[in-house]
Design a protein around this motif. Structure first.
Motif, PDB file in Angstrom:
ATOM      1  N   THR A  45       0.945  -3.467   9.656  1.00 13.69           N
ATOM      2  CA  THR A  45      -0.306  -2.980   9.954  1.00 13.69           C
ATOM      3  C   THR A  45      -0.340  -1.834  11.017  1.00 13.69           C
ATOM      4  OG1 THR A  45      -0.703  -5.327   9.412  1.00 13.69           O
ATOM      5  CG2 THR A  45      -2.561  -3.998  10.423  1.00 13.69           C
ATOM      6  N   PHE A  53       0.796   5.312   0.687  1.00 14.20           N
ATOM      7  CA  PHE A  53       0.160   6.345   1.287  1.00 14.20           C
ATOM      8  C   PHE A  53       0.399   7.656   0.316  1.00 14.20           C
ATOM      9  CE2 PHE A  53      -0.477   9.801   4.693  1.00 14.20           C
ATOM     10  CZ  PHE A  53      -1.815   9.750   4.699  1.00 14.20           C
ATOM     11  N   LEU A  95      -0.221   1.338   9.448  1.00 13.92           N
ATOM     12  CA  LEU A  95      -1.638   1.484   8.474  1.00 13.92           C
ATOM     13  C   LEU A  95      -2.461   1.925   9.553  1.00 13.92           C
ATOM     14  CD1 LEU A  95      -2.776   1.230   5.703  1.00 13.92           C
ATOM     15  CD2 LEU A  95      -3.423  -0.981   6.397  1.00 13.92           C
ATOM     16  N   VAL A  97       3.679   1.712   2.781  1.00 16.51           N
ATOM     17  CA  VAL A  97       3.027   0.967   4.120  1.00 16.51           C
ATOM     18  C   VAL A  97       3.634  -0.465   4.150  1.00 16.51           C
ATOM     19  CG1 VAL A  97       1.554   0.945   5.879  1.00 16.51           C
ATOM     20  CG2 VAL A  97       2.082   3.039   4.471  1.00 16.51           C
ATOM     21  N   PHE A 109      -4.840   6.146  -0.585  1.00 13.98           N
ATOM     22  CA  PHE A 109      -3.742   5.051  -0.635  1.00 13.98           C
ATOM     23  C   PHE A 109      -4.173   4.516  -1.954  1.00 13.98           C
ATOM     24  CE2 PHE A 109      -3.943   4.910   4.007  1.00 13.98           C
ATOM     25  CZ  PHE A 109      -2.622   4.572   4.194  1.00 13.98           C
ATOM     26  N   SER A 123     -10.218   4.205   1.847  1.00 17.50           N
ATOM     27  CA  SER A 123      -9.536   5.128   2.058  1.00 17.50           C
ATOM     28  C   SER A 123      -9.916   6.396   1.107  1.00 17.50           C
ATOM     29  CB  SER A 123      -8.092   4.804   1.743  1.00 17.50           C
ATOM     30  OG  SER A 123      -7.829   4.777   0.508  1.00 17.50           O
ATOM     31  N   LEU A 148       0.602  -1.158  -0.074  1.00 16.94           N
ATOM     32  CA  LEU A 148      -0.068  -0.057  -0.020  1.00 16.94           C
ATOM     33  C   LEU A 148       0.941   1.330   0.040  1.00 16.94           C
ATOM     34  CD1 LEU A 148      -2.834  -0.994   2.372  1.00 16.94           C
ATOM     35  CD2 LEU A 148      -2.892  -0.788   0.034  1.00 16.94           C
ATOM     36  N   LEU A 171       1.542  -6.645   7.025  1.00 18.04           N
ATOM     37  CA  LEU A 171       0.775  -6.538   5.780  1.00 18.04           C
ATOM     38  C   LEU A 171       1.159  -7.562   4.600  1.00 18.04           C
ATOM     39  CD1 LEU A 171       0.011  -3.036   5.433  1.00 18.04           C
ATOM     40  CD2 LEU A 171      -1.691  -4.579   6.035  1.00 18.04           C
TER      41      LEU A 171
END
Length: 265
Positions: free
Chosen positions: A53, A43, A56, A50, A149, A145, A41, A130
């Motif tokens: 977790t 951002f 995140l 990221v 994201f 999001s 992911l 993640l």
């Protein structure tokens, strides 16, 4: 650590499409299908990649999402707060206490393998890393999001070493928990309970199903979730802990659920 070329591209604003190490979801289908890729992911406001977790969930919490860790801490379920209820009758003078959660009290990894059985606008992600998150769950979070994201893909060898190092880091027991208010180190469950009581948390002791062991259940009215006369309740559920030897992943869970009234050192 992530590859230097990848980090530089993110820090200095390199586009995803021109980055040989990162591919967005549109480029993925055009690449060699024999190359093993790992979904991650990005951002977008800070171009931060990221991979854990905890980070995140911290961003999601700041975005106004709700966090619901599973009892085993295998996953954190992220969701948007429910819509505000109808206004109370004019005669009502005090807010009511809303339910702390509409989620089941027990969950297994199998039951979290699909989003079909979860409430709408809700997604479970594995904790603390993640890397093992299913792509449909990551896509669901990207949708939640609202454009902050993006799902990207990187060759697995670029992050394999970093992921292994992170997993070992999360299971270590070398960090200590301190109160930001008093600066005291948390050594026992009793001291931790007193620290939470000093900032408005109530303590309830329950019994685990079948095991007979005590479970500490802390609750607090979430002042950031008071809407139309209903107060949301935040919960923190913990076993009896020896804080002098607690795994880092448990301490990070505490930081998440208490809005960082503690810190690690």
């Amino acid at each position: 650590m992530l590859p230097l070329k990848l980090v530089r591209s993110l820090v200095f604003g390199g586009t995803i499409n021109n980055n040989p190490l990162l591919m967005d979801t549109d480029d993925e289908e055009e690449e060699d299908r024999n190359v093993v890729k790992t979904p991650l992911l990005l951002f977008l406001p800070t171009k931060e990649l990221v991979t854990d977790t905890y980070r995140l969930a911290t961003i999601a919490r700041d975005m106004g999402m709700d966090l619901h860790p599973t009892p085993s801490l295998s996953h954190i379920i992220l969701s948007h707060p429910p819509p505000p209820p109808p206004p109370p009758p004019p005669s009502s003078s005090s807010p009511s206490l809303g339910s702390p959660s509409s989620f089941p009290s027990t969950w297994s990894s199998t039951s979290l393998s699909s989003t079909s059985s979860l409430p709408e606008d809700t997604v479970p992600l594995p904790f603390p890393s993640l890397i093992a998150a299913p792509i449909p769950h990551l896509r669901a979070f990207v949708k939640m999001s609202r454009g902050l994201f993006k799902l990207v893909f990187a060759p697995s060898e670029c992050i394999a070493t970093d992921a292994a190092s992170t997993e070992s880091h999360w299971n270590c027991c070398s960090a200590s928990l301190f109160s930001r208010l008093a600066g005291d180190r948390m050594d026992t469950m009793e001291g931790f309970s007193r620290a939470l009581a000093g900032v408005g948390w109530s303590l309830f002791k329950t019994k685990e199903n079948g095991g007979g062991k005590s479970v500490y259940l802390f609750r607090k009215v979430d002042v950031n979730r008071v809407r139309a006369g209903e107060c949301r309740i935040r919960e923190l559920r913990l076993p009896a802990l020896d804080f002098r030897n607690a795994p880092l992943r448990i301490l990070q869970y505490i930081l998440l659920m208490t809005d960082d009234i503690f810190y690690l050192a």
